[in-house]
Write a protein that holds these residues in place. Structure first.
Motif, PDB file in Angstrom:
ATOM      1  N   ARG A 154       0.822  -1.216   0.000  1.00 55.61           N
ATOM      2  CA  ARG A 154       0.000   0.000   0.000  1.00 55.61           C
ATOM      3  C   ARG A 154       0.850   1.258   0.000  1.00 55.61           C
ATOM      4  NH1 ARG A 154      -5.489   0.821  -0.908  1.00 55.61           N
ATOM      5  NH2 ARG A 154      -6.029  -1.038   0.308  1.00 55.61           N
ATOM      6  N   LEU A 155       2.022   1.200   0.673  1.00 61.07           N
ATOM      7  CA  LEU A 155       2.849   2.398   0.825  1.00 61.07           C
ATOM      8  C   LEU A 155       4.318   1.981   0.837  1.00 61.07           C
ATOM      9  CD1 LEU A 155       2.006   5.258   3.312  1.00 61.07           C
ATOM     10  CD2 LEU A 155       4.340   4.479   3.117  1.00 61.07           C
ATOM     11  N   VAL A 156       5.159   2.746   0.171  1.00 64.10           N
ATOM     12  CA  VAL A 156       6.596   2.446   0.135  1.00 64.10           C
ATOM     13  C   VAL A 156       7.372   3.695   0.563  1.00 64.10           C
ATOM     14  CG1 VAL A 156       8.565   1.961  -1.389  1.00 64.10           C
ATOM     15  CG2 VAL A 156       6.431   0.662  -1.660  1.00 64.10           C
ATOM     16  N   THR A 157       8.281   3.518   1.512  1.00 63.95           N
ATOM     17  CA  THR A 157       9.207   4.586   1.887  1.00 63.95           C
ATOM     18  C   THR A 157      10.516   4.401   1.138  1.00 63.95           C
ATOM     19  OG1 THR A 157       8.297   4.868   4.110  1.00 63.95           O
ATOM     20  CG2 THR A 157      10.572   5.564   3.776  1.00 63.95           C
ATOM     21  N   LEU A 158      10.972   5.456   0.466  1.00 60.47           N
ATOM     22  CA  LEU A 158      12.280   5.423  -0.214  1.00 60.47           C
ATOM     23  C   LEU A 158      12.953   6.785  -0.095  1.00 60.47           C
ATOM     24  CD1 LEU A 158      11.681   7.062  -3.015  1.00 60.47           C
ATOM     25  CD2 LEU A 158      10.871   4.869  -3.833  1.00 60.47           C
ATOM     26  N   ALA A 159      14.240   6.799  -0.405  1.00 63.19           N
ATOM     27  CA  ALA A 159      15.013   8.048  -0.395  1.00 63.19           C
ATOM     28  C   ALA A 159      15.013   8.600  -1.815  1.00 63.19           C
ATOM     29  CB  ALA A 159      16.441   7.776   0.084  1.00 63.19           C
ATOM     30  N   PRO A 160      14.313   9.722  -2.066  1.00 67.36           N
ATOM     31  CA  PRO A 160      14.075  10.163  -3.436  1.00 67.36           C
ATOM     32  C   PRO A 160      15.306  10.705  -4.149  1.00 67.36           C
ATOM     33  CG  PRO A 160      13.178  11.752  -1.883  1.00 67.36           C
ATOM     34  CD  PRO A 160      13.625  10.572  -1.076  1.00 67.36           C
ATOM     35  N   GLU A 161      16.382  11.003  -3.400  1.00 70.79           N
ATOM     36  CA  GLU A 161      17.574  11.578  -4.035  1.00 70.79           C
ATOM     37  C   GLU A 161      18.462  10.527  -4.682  1.00 70.79           C
ATOM     38  OE1 GLU A 161      17.012  11.127  -0.912  1.00 70.79           O
ATOM     39  OE2 GLU A 161      18.795  10.599   0.243  1.00 70.79           O
ATOM     40  N   LEU A 162      18.165   9.244  -4.458  1.00 64.73           N
ATOM     41  CA  LEU A 162      19.034   8.185  -4.972  1.00 64.73           C
ATOM     42  C   LEU A 162      18.837   8.002  -6.474  1.00 64.73           C
ATOM     43  CD1 LEU A 162      18.549   5.539  -2.143  1.00 64.73           C
ATOM     44  CD2 LEU A 162      20.430   7.169  -2.415  1.00 64.73           C
ATOM     45  N   PRO A 163      19.918   7.616  -7.182  1.00 67.35           N
ATOM     46  CA  PRO A 163      19.768   7.339  -8.617  1.00 67.35           C
ATOM     47  C   PRO A 163      18.763   6.208  -8.820  1.00 67.35           C
ATOM     48  CG  PRO A 163      22.083   7.160  -7.914  1.00 67.35           C
ATOM     49  CD  PRO A 163      21.269   7.368  -6.678  1.00 67.35           C
ATOM     50  N   GLY A 164      17.864   6.396  -9.771  1.00 65.28           N
ATOM     51  CA  GLY A 164      16.860   5.356 -10.029  1.00 65.28           C
ATOM     52  C   GLY A 164      15.556   5.570  -9.280  1.00 65.28           C
ATOM     53  N   ALA A 165      15.552   6.498  -8.292  1.00 59.36           N
ATOM     54  CA  ALA A 165      14.338   6.703  -7.498  1.00 59.36           C
ATOM     55  C   ALA A 165      13.203   7.263  -8.355  1.00 59.36           C
ATOM     56  CB  ALA A 165      14.629   7.644  -6.322  1.00 59.36           C
ATOM     57  N   HIS A 166      13.553   8.169  -9.256  1.00 55.73           N
ATOM     58  CA  HIS A 166      12.545   8.786 -10.123  1.00 55.73           C
ATOM     59  C   HIS A 166      11.724   7.711 -10.852  1.00 55.73           C
ATOM     60  CE1 HIS A 166      10.858  11.651 -13.037  1.00 55.73           C
ATOM     61  NE2 HIS A 166      11.170  10.755 -13.955  1.00 55.73           N
ATOM     62  N   GLU A 167      12.437   6.728 -11.394  1.00 62.03           N
ATOM     63  CA  GLU A 167      11.768   5.662 -12.147  1.00 62.03           C
ATOM     64  C   GLU A 167      10.899   4.791 -11.222  1.00 62.03           C
ATOM     65  OE1 GLU A 167      14.531   3.125 -14.165  1.00 62.03           O
ATOM     66  OE2 GLU A 167      12.946   2.090 -15.269  1.00 62.03           O
ATOM     67  N   VAL A 168      11.423   4.461 -10.045  1.00 63.02           N
ATOM     68  CA  VAL A 168      10.661   3.635  -9.101  1.00 63.02           C
ATOM     69  C   VAL A 168       9.402   4.372  -8.644  1.00 63.02           C
ATOM     70  CG1 VAL A 168      10.700   2.585  -6.802  1.00 63.02           C
ATOM     71  CG2 VAL A 168      12.644   2.286  -8.344  1.00 63.02           C
ATOM     72  N   ILE A 169       9.521   5.675  -8.389  1.00 62.53           N
ATOM     73  CA  ILE A 169       8.344   6.458  -7.981  1.00 62.53           C
ATOM     74  C   ILE A 169       7.268   6.356  -9.076  1.00 62.53           C
ATOM     75  CG2 ILE A 169       7.472   8.795  -7.507  1.00 62.53           C
ATOM     76  CD1 ILE A 169      10.337   9.406  -6.353  1.00 62.53           C
ATOM     77  N   GLY A 170       7.694   6.477 -10.339  1.00 61.94           N
ATOM     78  CA  GLY A 170       6.750   6.390 -11.453  1.00 61.94           C
ATOM     79  C   GLY A 170       6.051   5.044 -11.517  1.00 61.94           C
ATOM     80  N   VAL A 171       6.831   3.958 -11.352  1.00 59.61           N
ATOM     81  CA  VAL A 171       6.256   2.605 -11.393  1.00 59.61           C
ATOM     82  C   VAL A 171       5.245   2.432 -10.263  1.00 59.61           C
ATOM     83  CG1 VAL A 171       6.842   0.166 -10.969  1.00 59.61           C
ATOM     84  CG2 VAL A 171       8.216   1.528 -12.558  1.00 59.61           C
ATOM     85  N   LEU A 172       5.621   2.857  -9.071  1.00 59.24           N
ATOM     86  CA  LEU A 172       4.746   2.654  -7.910  1.00 59.24           C
ATOM     87  C   LEU A 172       3.467   3.486  -8.021  1.00 59.24           C
ATOM     88  CD1 LEU A 172       7.426   2.526  -5.068  1.00 59.24           C
ATOM     89  CD2 LEU A 172       6.036   0.623  -5.920  1.00 59.24           C
ATOM     90  N   ARG A 173       3.604   4.733  -8.434  1.00 54.12           N
ATOM     91  CA  ARG A 173       2.409   5.586  -8.598  1.00 54.12           C
ATOM     92  C   ARG A 173       1.468   4.971  -9.622  1.00 54.12           C
ATOM     93  NH1 ARG A 173       0.409   7.590  -5.248  1.00 54.12           N
ATOM     94  NH2 ARG A 173      -0.702   9.130  -6.486  1.00 54.12           N
ATOM     95  N   ASN A 174       2.048   4.468 -10.701  1.00 47.08           N
ATOM     96  CA  ASN A 174       1.265   3.819 -11.744  1.00 47.08           C
ATOM     97  C   ASN A 174       0.526   2.589 -11.214  1.00 47.08           C
ATOM     98  OD1 ASN A 174       0.590   4.124 -14.429  1.00 47.08           O
ATOM     99  ND2 ASN A 174       1.911   2.415 -15.026  1.00 47.08           N
TER     100      ASN A 174
END
Ligand code: ZN
Length: 389
Positions: A165-185
């Motif tokens: 339901r919810l994922v905590t991640l560190a958004p400044e890490l390389p690759g985070a942008h893509e993971v955020i997109g996948v999860l939001r989708n």
């Protein structure tokens, strides 16, 4: 069927004094002033003696309790869930901290198997997956052996349908942008935490779709007036809600008050981040792969790092009132409608006809007198763990 009478109903439109609320099966059927809502003759009547009837509490970050740690033993989720109503909690996100893929898959299977026969208790709404995409510089009590760079392939199957339901991640890490997109989708809420993000990196992550901040002030650089960082971004962004741990140890009460003033009841959710020792006595307990020493107030690794809390959510609510001067009714959204809105859920965290019959009867000081989960009367003060008759 139950009918509460002489209760102060905490509704989105305000408090209805001398209220009546009728439940039918797992739903709220009707509510309103006594004069407008007849009590059905077949209903079992509960006299609220003027106390507050509020929505059941929703906890977004719970690692375990009652001697059990979800990451150490994911099968314990249902056993812990059965005991949470004593603190007013009617739904929650079991939190799995940084671990190997096998452990996470084990937890997802435990959830998908569904409630055991005869289960009564709080409802797990899906996992809060905290890690493994964290900044090692802010690892807290997470095992660095399992912390990895954000990996979209690993997150590809994470969705509310599979149990995330919810994922905590560190958004400044390389690759985070893509993971955020996948999860939001996939419909997963993404939260910034265990992070060294600058103010600018954080604001960019919010525009990428991050809508929540995990335990504000903890495991992130301190608020600094020249380098505002993630904490300031979380305090400032209107599209982002935050969790905060108001146990008086993770965050100074003055900083909890500052967060309350900045975010207000619609932007602030109270979380316990509680671990296995919640509801137990001091001693040694597990958190993920580590042994944690618990005293009367805190839970720490051998080096002193805080390792979750022993706070309960009802106490968190009372602490918020104490630290901020907020009234019970002003503070309640932080454990009801605001966490529901973080998750995008319309049928919990609110008292209205048709919503789930998740309810808490509270005295004037915020102590839990009775909890109902899905129309099931579960806990009454003075009868811990005994089903109400
Ligand atoms: Zn954490």
């Amino acid at each position: 069927m139950y009918a509460f009478k002489d209760v102060a109903l905490v509704t989105p439109g305000g408090v209805i004094e001398n209220g009546v609320l009728v439940t039918e099966e797992d739903r709220i059927r009707a509510l309103g002033p006594e004069a407008d809502v007849p009590v059905p003759s077949q209903a079992q009547v509960i006299d609220g003696q003027g106390m507050y009837l509020a929505p059941g509490f929703i906890e977004l970050q719970l690692n375990g309790g009652f001697g059990e740690d979800f990451t150490d033993n994911p099968d314990s989720i249902w056993r812990v869930a059965a005991q949470l109503p004593r603190y007013g909690v009617t739904s929650f996100l079991p939190t799995i901290i940084t671990c190997g893929e096998d452990t996470l898959n084990h937890a997802l299977r435990a959830l998908r198997r569904g409630r055991p026969a005869d289960f009564r208790g709080a409802v797990p709404l899906g996992l809060h997956v905290e890690g493994p995409f964290l900044n090692p510089a802010k690892k807290g009590a997470h095992n660095p052996a399992y912390i990895t760079a954000p990996d979209a392939r690993r997150a590809a199957d994470w969705s509310p349908e599979t149990g995330v339901r919810l994922v905590t991640l560190a958004p400044e890490l390389p690759g985070a942008h893509e993971v955020i997109g996948v999860l939001r989708n996939n419909g997963v809420v993404v939260s910034a935490g265990h992070s060294m993000a600058t103010y600018e990196e954080a604001m960019e992550a919010f525009s990428d779709g991050i809508t929540y901040g995990t335990h504000l002030f903890n495991a992130q650089p301190p608020l600094d007036h020249r380098r505002p960082g993630l904490s300031a971004a979380l305090l400032r962004a209107r599209s982002v809600a935050v969790g905060i741990i108001p146990d008086g140890i993770h965050v100074h009460p003055a900083m909890v008050d500052l967060a309350w003033r900045a975010k207000g009841p619609r932007g602030l959710t109270l979380v316990t981040d509680a671990m296995a020792a919640m509801g137990m006595t001091p001693g040694e307990y597990r958190l993920g792969d580590f042994t944690v020493t618990v005293d009367e107030t805190s839970a720490r690794l051998a080096d002193g790092t805080l390792a979750g809390s022993i706070l309960t959510l009802d106490a968190a609510l009372r602490n918020l009132m104490d630290y901020t001067g907020a009234s019970l009714v002003e503070a309640l959204p932080c454990v009801t409608s605001t966490p529901a809105s973080v998750l995008g859920l319309a049928n919990v965290g609110v008292i209205r006809a048709g919503a789930k019959a998740d309810l808490v009867l509270l005295d004037q000081d915020g102590y839990v007198v009775l909890t109902m989960t899905g129309g099931d009367l579960f806990y009454q003060r003075g009868k811990l763990n005994e089903p109400a008759e």
